[in-house]
Every structure is written in structure tokens, then in C-alpha cells.
Enzyme design. Structure first.
Site, PDB file in Angstrom:
ATOM      1  N   HIS A   6     -17.805  -2.017  -4.274  1.00 23.55           N
ATOM      2  CA  HIS A   6     -19.026  -1.242  -4.310  1.00 23.55           C
ATOM      3  C   HIS A   6     -18.846   0.109  -3.617  1.00 23.55           C
ATOM      4  O   HIS A   6     -18.115   0.225  -2.633  1.00 23.55           O
ATOM      5  CB  HIS A   6     -20.116  -2.036  -3.572  1.00 23.55           C
TER       6      HIS A   6
ATOM      7  N   HIS B 138     -24.244 -11.392  -9.716  1.00 20.78           N
ATOM      8  CA  HIS B 138     -24.506 -11.327  -8.287  1.00 20.78           C
ATOM      9  C   HIS B 138     -25.757 -10.481  -8.064  1.00 20.78           C
ATOM     10  O   HIS B 138     -25.774  -9.295  -8.420  1.00 20.78           O
ATOM     11  CB  HIS B 138     -23.284 -10.705  -7.595  1.00 20.78           C
TER      12      HIS B 138
ATOM     13  N   GLU C 224     -24.057   1.385   5.402  1.00 21.75           N
ATOM     14  CA  GLU C 224     -24.176  -0.049   5.661  1.00 21.75           C
ATOM     15  C   GLU C 224     -23.438  -0.409   6.952  1.00 21.75           C
ATOM     16  O   GLU C 224     -22.209  -0.361   7.017  1.00 21.75           O
ATOM     17  CB  GLU C 224     -23.594  -0.855   4.505  1.00 21.75           C
TER      18      GLU C 224
ATOM     19  N   HIS D  38     -19.649   0.947   6.661  1.00 24.18           N
ATOM     20  CA  HIS D  38     -19.205   1.521   5.390  1.00 24.18           C
ATOM     21  C   HIS D  38     -20.168   2.661   5.060  1.00 24.18           C
ATOM     22  O   HIS D  38     -21.337   2.426   4.743  1.00 24.18           O
ATOM     23  CB  HIS D  38     -19.183   0.450   4.300  1.00 24.18           C
TER      24      HIS D  38
ATOM     25  N   HIS E 175     -15.960  -0.303  -0.574  1.00 20.51           N
ATOM     26  CA  HIS E 175     -15.771  -1.498   0.238  1.00 20.51           C
ATOM     27  C   HIS E 175     -15.964  -2.725  -0.637  1.00 20.51           C
ATOM     28  O   HIS E 175     -16.405  -2.631  -1.785  1.00 20.51           O
ATOM     29  CB  HIS E 175     -16.735  -1.525   1.425  1.00 20.51           C
TER      30      HIS E 175
END
Length: 443
Positions: free
Chosen positions: A335, A292, A341, A365, A371
Site C-alpha cells: 500500500h 481485504h 500511519e 509509514h 509499506h
């Protein structure tokens, strides 16, 4: 709005004249003894005079009356707009908001400025270092009043309802799935045609720019030619009842009166302008092998800090695209991050949290708060057949990411009454898949 014209490019040296007054711009100089048409020359500086040329921002405006002609400023009600980051105790929890409520016009008329609400932020406008995240919820147009932000730049993300924005540089129509940036000091007024809602990222002390592309090469992400700035348009209008200029200064609001429209700029030239961008024009870069890629590949605009590679704020989007990675859990991974964020949703269903995260709402977050995908998303994507698939079709989610540790306001935690206190439940059913007897399969 039919008939509006724009100039294409990002940070270019532009020039524009209202076609009703050809030859407005002085020939070969900026402030002649007498300007064409008897206009006043006024410079709007967006950077220190001595900034290096690539960072030097300024425009010359040729106007019927200069902006200095006004009555004194006096304090004005600021409503839920704030720069007080210590109203409530810090909260490191994962936070999610249901769609923010738009007031009904039958009950109260609320324009863009009255409908500003600060959700979270950090830093200080006085020291020119920080950010604020706001939402706007309004239902009526601004009439004989405009807004001027002396603290920083506004990046506006409409979610519901079109914004017809009149600026000193001309008019822009900004629709959901578009964004616009009104830079520090630029006066603007907003017309709406019904219930209207959106998000604002405000940065102090830096301007938004396109991110560096590095190994991506010369093309990709947001291309400069897709940014549009307005063309000159003026009104020579006296306002005997008074025109109100609202100034955001050091986090507070002030108002002054004048007897003429501030949108009296007949021509202008320079590289410091408002601009807009349609998110459908973003050229997505993504993994075509495995794993990713970091979300930084989805950065549209960045406001850089003085530390290399660290942003005061990035504006990141998650547009429709193809997912083709092999042997890979394709949604965002679990993460913890040294950045804050804030996410919002313009339309559709966000891939990592299809339920609960709704258009017109948001989530925060905070720094080092864990999260990631909810239970349903994890279970589905660890068992699905990996084939090429369209991701986020019909969806547009975005993220305001910042190196600042942001504090949430009292309005965000309490007053708005939109905080989803059940948010943490979406991870409660995650279960252990640990198998100590697992061994690699023999090939």
C-alpha cells in the site's frame, strides 16, 4: 481500583455528585447567587458558545475554590515535549522503533509529565490545527502536581502498567488494552505502581467522536454504552508546601503554584468529560466473502477535519477476529497512502510483521511511503490453505492515522536511540514470482 464507579455513555448529558454531599447540583439553574454548600460555580467550555448543539461541549463544575486562584504561570522545563517540527531534515523512509526504554526508578524518579517524549507530529497549536504523537515512560506517581493541556485532547493508550488518573470529574483506572481521553483544559494527575509505558495521540482544534456507521447500520464498532466517565470525587486538602499546576500552552510548558488541591469538585454536570473505553468491547466488522476490507472498519474514534470524510486523526485497532475470506491474501496488502500511519503494539505479535515489531515500540509509514507485509508473511499467506482461522489472537495492535504529513522529532530519530535502522531488511528478500507463460486454468 476496587470501588471506583463510572457513568456509561458517549457524549451524554451527565450529572454526578460526591455522595458525601447530596444535593450539590443547583436545582433548575447553573450559577445561582449562592451555590449549595457554599461552592463556586465554574464552567469548562470545550467548544465555542455558538457551536451547533450536536458539537457544543461544556460542563459545570461546583468546587470548593475556583481554578483561578493560583500564582502566576512561569516557564517550566519541557524535556522532550515539543511542537518544533523542523528540528531535523524530513525523512520519508519506513521507520520502526524498538520498545521505548523505561527509566529505572533506582536511577531516577520520573513521573508521567517528566516522562513525555514527542515522537512526531504536524500543524500548530496556535492556529488550532494539527496533531502530536508522544510516548510516555515513567516509574513514579505525580505528587502534589497535575497537568493541564490547553492545546488539545490527549488520547492515552497504556501499554505497560496501570494508570490511576485523578481528574476534576473523578478517578479512572486505565489498564493496558483500555484507552482514555482527557479533553482540552481538564486537569489530571497520574499515579503508577511501577515501570509504565504507553502512547499518546494529541489533536489540536477538534475533539474525538465516534465514526459514522453508514451502511453498517445502527450497531457495530465501538458502542456508545461501553464508554465510561468518572463519577464526582473531591478532596478538600490544603497544601502548605505548594501544589503545582503544569500547563501545556502553545507547545511549551508553564507551571504555577497554589496552596490547595485542584481536585476539589464536589459535583458536576454536562457533556464535556474525560472518559475511558476497553478495546475488548469493540464489535469487529470484516469481510465474509472475498478481498481485504479497508482498515477504516476498525476505527474506534475519529477527530474530523473540516473536509468531509478526511480526519485530522483516526484511532484504529486490529483486535482478535475471524478470517474467512475466500480467494484472498488475508493480511494487509501492499500500500501507498495519502495518510500518515503510526502503529503501536500493546501486546502479542502483529500479523503482518511477526518479528521486529514489538510491544512498546512503534512504526511510522509516511504519506505515499510504500509499506506492507514482510517477506515471511507474504510467502506464508500466498501458499497457506484458506480455512476459517483466528487472526491476531492474544494481540492488540493499533494505528494513529492522520491526513497530516508528520515530521519526526530529533528525539525520535536520534536521542531515544531506539530507531531500528535494519527495518528495511524485512522486505529485501521479496522475490519476483512473475511467469510470462502463465495462463488461466481450464475449468
Amino acid at each position: 481500583m476496587a470501588g471506583l464507579k463510572y457513568i456509561s455513555g458517549f457524549g451524554n448529558e451527565f450529572s454526578s455528585e460526591d455522595p458525601r454531599c447530596p444535593g450539590t447540583l443547583p436545582d433548575g439553574q447553573n450559577n445561582p447567587q449562592v451555590c449549595p454548600y457554599g461552592l463556586y460555580a465554574e464552567q469548562l467550555s470545550g467548544s465555542a458558545f455558538t457551536c451547533p448543539r450536536p458539537a457544543n461541549k461544556r460542563s459545570w463544575l461546583y468546587r470548593i475554590l475556583p481554578s483561578v486562584k493560583h500564582k502566576p504561570f512561569s516557564p517550566a522545563p519541557r524535556g522532550d515535549l515539543t511542537e518544533s517540527w523542523d528540528e531535523v531534515e524530513p525523512d520519508p523512509n519506513q521507520l520502526r522503533w524498538l520498545p521505548f526504554t523505561i527509566p529505572k526508578s533506582s536511577e531516577t524518579k520520573v513521573d508521567f509529565v517528566a516522562g513525555l517524549h514527542t515522537l512526531c507530529g504536524a500543524g500548530d497549536a496556535k492556529s488550532r490545527n494539527g496533531i502530536g504523537i508522544h510516548v510516555y515512560t515513567c516509574n513514579t506517581s505525580m505528587v502534589d502536581r497535575c497537568f493541564n493541556n490547553s492545546d488539545g485532547d490527549f488520547l492515552i493508550v497504556p501499554q505497560q502498567g496501570e494508570l490511576l488518573i485523578t481528574t476534576e470529574f473523578g478517578k479512572m483506572m486505565v489498564e493496558p488494552n483500555e484507552i482514555c481521553v482527557i479533553q482540552q483544559g481538564m486537569r489530571f494527575s497520574v499515579d503508577v505502581s511501577g515501570p509504565t509505558r504507553g502512547y499518546i495521540l494529541e489533536v489540536y482544534g477538534a475533539h474525538f467522536e465516534l465514526p459514522d456507521l453508514g451502511p453498517i447500520g445502527a450497531n457495530g464498532l465501538a458502542n456508545p454504552r461501553d464508554f465510561l466517565c468518572p463519577t464526582a470525587w473531591y478532596e478538600d486538602r490544603q497544601v502548605s508546601t505548594g501544589y503545582t499546576v503544569i500547563n501545556k500552552y502553545q507547545g511549551a510548558l508553564f507551571a504555577c503554584e497554589q496552596d490547595f488541591s485542584p481536585f476539589n469538585v464536589v459535583g458536576w454536570h454536562g457533556n464535556y468529560t474525560p472518559y475511558k473505553y476497553h478495546l475488548e468491547n469493540f464489535m469487529v466488522i470484516n469481510s465474509v466473502a472475498f478481498d481485504h476490507a479497508d482498515p477504516s472498519i476498525f476505527t474506534v474514534l475519529t477527530a474530523k477535519s473540516t473536509r468531509p470524510g478526511v480526519a485530522i486523526a483516526d484511532f484504529v485497532i486490529f483486535p482478535p477476529r475471524w478470517g474467512v475470506a475466500d480467494r484472498t491474501f488475508r493480511p494487509p496488502y501492499y500500500h501507498r497512502n495519502c495518510m500518515s500511519e503510526f502503529m503501536g503494539l500493546i501486546k502479542g505479535h502483529y500479523e503482518a510483521k511477526a518479528e521486529g515489531f514489538q510491544p512498546g515500540g512503534g512504526s511510522l509509514h509516511s504519506i505515499m511511503t510504500p509499506h506492507g507485509p514482510d517477506t515471511d508473511c507474504f510467502e506464508k499467506n500466498t501458499t497457506s490453505t484458506l480455512e476459517p482461522e483466528r487472526v491476531a489472537e492474544g494481540t492488540m495492535a493499533f494505528m494513529f492515522e492522520s491526513s497530516f504529513s508528520m515530521a519526526v522529532t530529533k528525539w525520535g530519530l536520534e536521542t531515544c536511540q531506539r530507531l531500528d535502522k535494519s527495518y528495511y531488511h524485512c522486505w529485501e528478500n521479496l522475490r519476483s514470482h512473475f511467469n510470462p507463460d502463465w495462463r488461466p486454468s481450464k475449468q
